[in-house]
Design a protein around this motif. Sequence first.
Motif, short mmCIF file in Angstrom:
data_model
loop_
_atom_site.label_atom_id
_atom_site.label_comp_id
_atom_site.label_asym_id
_atom_site.label_seq_id
_atom_site.Cartn_x
_atom_site.Cartn_y
_atom_site.Cartn_z
N GLY A 224 -12.21 6.98 -2.05
CA GLY A 224 -10.79 7.11 -2.36
C GLY A 224 -10.33 8.53 -2.46
N GLN B 197 -0.10 2.93 -3.25
CA GLN B 197 -1.01 4.02 -2.90
C GLN B 197 -2.42 3.81 -3.45
N PHE C 89 0.83 -1.21 0.00
CA PHE C 89 0.00 0.00 0.00
C PHE C 89 0.87 1.26 0.00
N ALA D 274 -5.63 -2.62 5.31
CA ALA D 274 -6.43 -1.48 4.88
C ALA D 274 -7.05 -0.78 6.09
N VAL E 34 -7.21 2.99 4.74
CA VAL E 34 -7.48 3.03 3.30
C VAL E 34 -8.95 2.71 3.09
#
Length: 426
Positions: A392, A94, A90, A113, A118
């Motif tokens: 996101g 990204q 990650f 996550a 995220v």
Amino acid sequence: MSGPSRHYVLAAGGTGGHLIPAFALAAELHARGHHIALITDERGAKIPGKPEYLTTHVLPQGRIAGRNPLGWLKGARGVLRGRSMAKRLFESFQPSAVVGFGGYPSLPTMLAASAMKVPSVLHEQNAVLGRVNRYFAGRVDAIATPCEDVDFLDRKYAAKVTLVGNPVREEVLALREEPFPEFGEDSLFRILVTGGSQGARILSQVIPEALAMLPTALRSRLQVIQQCRPEDIEAVRERYAVHGIPAELATYFENMAERLAGAHLFIGRSGASTIAELTAVGRPAILIPLPYAMDDHQVANTREIVAAGGARVIRQPAVTTEEPEAIADLDKRNALLREQGAIFGKMAKDVCQQIQAIAQNPQTLANAAHAAWNCGYPRAASDLADLVESFGAAPLMDVLRVVPEGTASATGGEALARRLNTEIAQ
């Protein structure tokens, strides 16, 4: 492309049931101009149908199950190691969001996550929320479901639930607008029989005998395509030959979409991908749910299509999986053979009766096909992609994204994949 290019990570268990919808979503996101990475286990990395552009990362997943504390410790270590490696992915890749498709291989990725905040989405394929998805339901931003009613999905999460259906392969979805194969009083009657990725032994035992029981007028028109296990295929071929029924047998069919397109009736298990494809194309079915499926989810998967009139269900009784040939004691072996024979005989009669009920009248079969078609979700991949894109990074961050020097590339993370997989091998 629907907007700025983004990066997404898909995490899926190592079976076709988890990975087929993941592949379908990857294809849709890729078509929109995004970069996709897949995290799975070694088994999942070998599942056929993975798009060439989909970079795959094989991470240790660990599995905390059973009653052995040493097994728990080993499983926990695997999970933590996988989480650590997912976090490093990650940091370089990204991702704008992570999509979990369930199964134990998705556990470390979803933990990473959650730890790194995220945005994350769950997709459940079955009508029963899986164990891993159940654990993360309260932590994720959205939950995508395959049908209206999903067991074990707590009502308190209703605000984050979106019904999208189950994404299917493009070649299967392309058949949706094709007409049902012509079926009249004198036409061939094509039956497709499958039992999951490796076939189902009980179908090899039951289906030839069930078809042999059909009235002559119907049996003489049969054309069977059946998937069998390698160790069963010759015995099944012999059974069909004895009954004079034309049958094409194989352990695996590359062109399953083509086989489904020509079929008038499907007989087999009721896994999530099977139900999704039957309803996408519109094929009537006789479904025999796997009796040992976790939380009896294969039975739950049949509810919608059966209620609509597109399928009929025959429950398989629990029967020992032990092979009679492996039992040294003659009395025990004969007892097992009698038990299995009674079960197989009863199921064969049930299958025969259901085939007659659905196929003796061409209009009945056509009506069932249309009912199955009405249960389909042809926009599942697109709707799931829309949901994923709604979470996101802001567009400006997408434009300014910088990939750290010496790590994964902006086109999918090939370098990091090689590094992580090398670490696993060590």
